[in-house]
Write a protein that holds these residues in place. Sequence first.
Motif, PDB file in Angstrom:
ATOM      1  N   VAL A  10       0.850  -1.201   0.000  1.00  0.00           N
ATOM      2  CA  VAL A  10       0.000   0.000   0.000  1.00  0.00           C
ATOM      3  C   VAL A  10       0.882   1.248   0.000  1.00  0.00           C
ATOM      4  O   VAL A  10       0.648   2.202  -0.756  1.00  0.00           O
ATOM      5  CB  VAL A  10      -0.969  -0.022   1.219  1.00  0.00           C
ATOM      6  N   TYR A  14       0.983   4.224  -2.929  1.00  0.00           N
ATOM      7  CA  TYR A  14       0.719   5.661  -2.731  1.00  0.00           C
ATOM      8  C   TYR A  14       1.962   6.518  -2.973  1.00  0.00           C
ATOM      9  O   TYR A  14       1.843   7.709  -3.251  1.00  0.00           O
ATOM     10  CB  TYR A  14       0.089   5.913  -1.359  1.00  0.00           C
ATOM     11  N   TRP A  18       0.483   9.599  -5.049  1.00  0.00           N
ATOM     12  CA  TRP A  18       0.518  10.954  -4.482  1.00  0.00           C
ATOM     13  C   TRP A  18       1.690  11.806  -4.941  1.00  0.00           C
ATOM     14  O   TRP A  18       1.861  12.930  -4.483  1.00  0.00           O
ATOM     15  CB  TRP A  18       0.451  10.903  -2.954  1.00  0.00           C
ATOM     16  N   GLY A  50      -3.267   9.482   7.960  1.00  0.00           N
ATOM     17  CA  GLY A  50      -3.240   8.989   6.579  1.00  0.00           C
ATOM     18  C   GLY A  50      -3.443  10.193   5.678  1.00  0.00           C
ATOM     19  O   GLY A  50      -4.380  10.241   4.887  1.00  0.00           O
ATOM     20  N   GLY A  52      -2.003  11.492   3.095  1.00  0.00           N
ATOM     21  CA  GLY A  52      -1.804  11.505   1.644  1.00  0.00           C
ATOM     22  C   GLY A  52      -1.041  12.737   1.206  1.00  0.00           C
ATOM     23  O   GLY A  52       0.024  13.051   1.753  1.00  0.00           O
ATOM     24  N   ASP A  72       1.519   9.630   7.706  1.00  0.00           N
ATOM     25  CA  ASP A  72       1.247   8.710   6.603  1.00  0.00           C
ATOM     26  C   ASP A  72       2.380   7.689   6.547  1.00  0.00           C
ATOM     27  O   ASP A  72       3.475   7.941   7.038  1.00  0.00           O
ATOM     28  CB  ASP A  72       1.157   9.464   5.265  1.00  0.00           C
ATOM     29  N   ILE A  73       2.094   6.552   5.943  1.00  0.00           N
ATOM     30  CA  ILE A  73       3.100   5.495   5.806  1.00  0.00           C
ATOM     31  C   ILE A  73       3.941   5.701   4.548  1.00  0.00           C
ATOM     32  O   ILE A  73       5.043   5.179   4.436  1.00  0.00           O
ATOM     33  CB  ILE A  73       2.410   4.099   5.792  1.00  0.00           C
ATOM     34  N   ASP A  97       4.424   7.555   9.945  1.00  0.00           N
ATOM     35  CA  ASP A  97       3.947   6.716  11.046  1.00  0.00           C
ATOM     36  C   ASP A  97       3.012   5.650  10.481  1.00  0.00           C
ATOM     37  O   ASP A  97       2.411   5.839   9.423  1.00  0.00           O
ATOM     38  CB  ASP A  97       3.208   7.590  12.093  1.00  0.00           C
ATOM     39  N   ASN A  98       2.918   4.551  11.203  1.00  0.00           N
ATOM     40  CA  ASN A  98       2.069   3.445  10.770  1.00  0.00           C
ATOM     41  C   ASN A  98       0.868   3.343  11.710  1.00  0.00           C
ATOM     42  O   ASN A  98       1.043   3.164  12.923  1.00  0.00           O
ATOM     43  CB  ASN A  98       2.903   2.150  10.799  1.00  0.00           C
ATOM     44  N   LEU A  99      -0.327   3.435  11.165  1.00  0.00           N
ATOM     45  CA  LEU A  99      -1.533   3.422  12.000  1.00  0.00           C
ATOM     46  C   LEU A  99      -1.688   2.123  12.793  1.00  0.00           C
ATOM     47  O   LEU A  99      -2.397   2.081  13.791  1.00  0.00           O
ATOM     48  CB  LEU A  99      -2.769   3.626  11.115  1.00  0.00           C
ATOM     49  N   PHE A 114      -9.586  10.424   6.335  1.00  0.00           N
ATOM     50  CA  PHE A 114     -10.496  10.284   5.186  1.00  0.00           C
ATOM     51  C   PHE A 114      -9.967   9.233   4.206  1.00  0.00           C
ATOM     52  O   PHE A 114      -8.923   9.419   3.572  1.00  0.00           O
ATOM     53  CB  PHE A 114     -10.654  11.641   4.473  1.00  0.00           C
ATOM     54  N   GLY A 115     -10.702   8.129   4.110  1.00  0.00           N
ATOM     55  CA  GLY A 115     -10.369   7.112   3.103  1.00  0.00           C
ATOM     56  C   GLY A 115      -9.059   6.391   3.368  1.00  0.00           C
ATOM     57  O   GLY A 115      -8.324   6.104   2.418  1.00  0.00           O
ATOM     58  N   VAL A 116      -8.781   6.092   4.606  1.00  0.00           N
ATOM     59  CA  VAL A 116      -7.461   5.564   4.965  1.00  0.00           C
ATOM     60  C   VAL A 116      -7.514   4.182   5.628  1.00  0.00           C
ATOM     61  O   VAL A 116      -6.864   3.231   5.174  1.00  0.00           O
ATOM     62  CB  VAL A 116      -6.750   6.554   5.931  1.00  0.00           C
ATOM     63  N   ARG A 188     -14.045  16.934  -3.544  1.00  0.00           N
ATOM     64  CA  ARG A 188     -12.945  17.191  -2.612  1.00  0.00           C
ATOM     65  C   ARG A 188     -11.684  17.669  -3.322  1.00  0.00           C
ATOM     66  O   ARG A 188     -10.620  17.721  -2.735  1.00  0.00           O
ATOM     67  CB  ARG A 188     -12.655  15.941  -1.784  1.00  0.00           C
ATOM     68  N   PHE A 190     -10.147  16.270  -6.012  1.00  0.00           N
ATOM     69  CA  PHE A 190      -9.244  15.252  -6.541  1.00  0.00           C
ATOM     70  C   PHE A 190      -9.431  15.046  -8.040  1.00  0.00           C
ATOM     71  O   PHE A 190     -10.535  15.183  -8.556  1.00  0.00           O
ATOM     72  CB  PHE A 190      -9.441  13.926  -5.809  1.00  0.00           C
ATOM     73  N   ASP A 198      -6.706   4.991  -7.810  1.00  0.00           N
ATOM     74  CA  ASP A 198      -6.861   4.663  -6.392  1.00  0.00           C
ATOM     75  C   ASP A 198      -7.968   3.624  -6.216  1.00  0.00           C
ATOM     76  O   ASP A 198      -7.843   2.661  -5.469  1.00  0.00           O
ATOM     77  CB  ASP A 198      -7.218   5.967  -5.655  1.00  0.00           C
TER      78      ASP A 198
HETATM   79  C1  LIG Z   1      -6.812   6.931  -0.277  1.00  0.00           C
HETATM   80  S1  LIG Z   1      -5.442   7.683   0.462  1.00  0.00           S
HETATM   81  C2  LIG Z   1      -6.248   8.996   1.359  1.00  0.00           C
HETATM   82  C3  LIG Z   1      -5.340  10.161   1.605  1.00  0.00           C
HETATM   83  C4  LIG Z   1      -5.997  11.374   2.264  1.00  0.00           C
HETATM   84  N1  LIG Z   1      -6.573  11.080   3.533  1.00  0.00           N
HETATM   85  C5  LIG Z   1      -7.024  11.967   1.347  1.00  0.00           C
HETATM   86  O1  LIG Z   1      -8.197  12.034   1.679  1.00  0.00           O
HETATM   87  O2  LIG Z   1      -6.631  12.369   0.260  1.00  0.00           O
HETATM   88  C6  LIG Z   1      -4.970   6.573   1.755  1.00  0.00           C
HETATM   89  C7  LIG Z   1      -3.706   7.015   2.490  1.00  0.00           C
HETATM   90  O3  LIG Z   1      -3.532   6.161   3.642  1.00  0.00           O
HETATM   91  C8  LIG Z   1      -2.154   5.907   3.804  1.00  0.00           C
HETATM   92  N2  LIG Z   1      -1.990   4.674   4.578  1.00  0.00           N
HETATM   93  C9  LIG Z   1      -2.349   3.426   4.211  1.00  0.00           C
HETATM   94  N3  LIG Z   1      -2.013   2.528   5.158  1.00  0.00           N
HETATM   95  C10 LIG Z   1      -1.438   3.244   6.170  1.00  0.00           C
HETATM   96  C11 LIG Z   1      -0.891   2.890   7.439  1.00  0.00           C
HETATM   97  N4  LIG Z   1      -0.854   1.619   7.857  1.00  0.00           N
HETATM   98  N5  LIG Z   1      -0.401   3.877   8.223  1.00  0.00           N
HETATM   99  C12 LIG Z   1      -0.419   5.178   7.804  1.00  0.00           C
HETATM  100  N6  LIG Z   1      -0.926   5.562   6.610  1.00  0.00           N
HETATM  101  C13 LIG Z   1      -1.424   4.612   5.802  1.00  0.00           C
HETATM  102  C14 LIG Z   1      -1.653   5.793   2.373  1.00  0.00           C
HETATM  103  O4  LIG Z   1      -0.266   5.915   2.256  1.00  0.00           O
HETATM  104  C15 LIG Z   1      -2.439   6.888   1.666  1.00  0.00           C
HETATM  105  O5  LIG Z   1      -1.740   8.107   1.623  1.00  0.00           O
END
Ligand SMILES: C[S@@+](CC[C@H](N)C(=O)[O-])C[C@H]1O[C@@H](n2cnc3c(N)ncnc32)[C@H](O)[C@@H]1O
Length: 251
Positions: A10, A14, A18, A50, A52, A72-73, A97-99, A114-116, A188, A190, A198
């Motif tokens: 993932v 991204y 991104w 997250g 992005g 974000d990761i 950071d990793n969620l 949002f969407g993460v 939004r 995009f 995506d």
């Molecule tokens: C669909 S994008 C959404 C980005 C942003 N929130 C937006 O609305 O545009 C998902 C994001 O989640 C991040 N992500 C996915 N897994 C993650 C994790 N385990 N820890 C942190 N970020 C993560 C991805 O790198 C990516 O940037």
Amino acid sequence: MDEKKITKEVSEFYDVVWTKYLPKVEEQKTFLLKHIGIENIKGKTILDAGCGTGVAAVCFKLLGAKEVVGIDISEGALKTARMLAERNKVDVIFEKDNLLDLKLKKKFDIIHSFGVLHHTADCRKSFDNLVRLLKPDGKFYIALYLKTPLTFLQQSARFFLRLFPKSMWVFISSQIKKLLSGKKNTKRGFDGEGDMLDWFFVPYRTHHTPKEIEGWFREHDMDSQLLIAKTGRYASTSNFLMLGSHGPKAK
Ligand SMILES: C[S@@+](CC[C@H](N)C(=O)[O-])C[C@H]1O[C@@H](n2cnc3c(N)ncnc32)[C@H](O)[C@@H]1O
């Protein structure tokens, strides 16, 4: 796929998405003002989990947030986010950071994601980790892919399309965009082609229902409300946006 593999794939996906598509700040600002409201932004400490491209984080700061942290990761996403903050002359802290294994310990007034979480190997674990970073009177805004009876069709299309060589994914996304919509941008800010990339090619995603997330909030003794039932034109290709809080339901 195991947790490490999903996180790596993932993140690499991204890194590409991104650094290729940059959303429009003004459209994102309008969206945040409408659905989150200036009273939940101005003077608040906000975590964009997250982040992005950092577009929401940058907008929060432009709208008067006291402090904004974006995590974000993906290194590629963070690079774009730092560039966007610099371009808009705002001070936002962007950290890797990793969620699923958060280094961050600080607590926030507002958490926005949002969407993460549906792209993490364990959506529920990421959710619980974020709730822990909320101040007692904090608010958690979360958008996730909506599960509908047609979700399996979308997942099948994704499975099929991901069999094409990676070098063709951008081209295929541009063609799907042309087929599905005449609109250039979502609400939004995009890019439609980026949305398609995506949507159809991300290595991992899960789908959820407002009822399910309401249950997750309840297990943390939190109230919740559905702010947007579907963010897109069709339910089956949408996120839903929810607000969870310990206090009264009022926005
Ligand atoms: C669909 S994008 C959404 C980005 C942003 N929130 C937006 O609305 O545009 C998902 C994001 O989640 C991040 N992500 C996915 N897994 C993650 C994790 N385990 N820890 C942190 N970020 C993560 C991805 O790198 C990516 O940037």
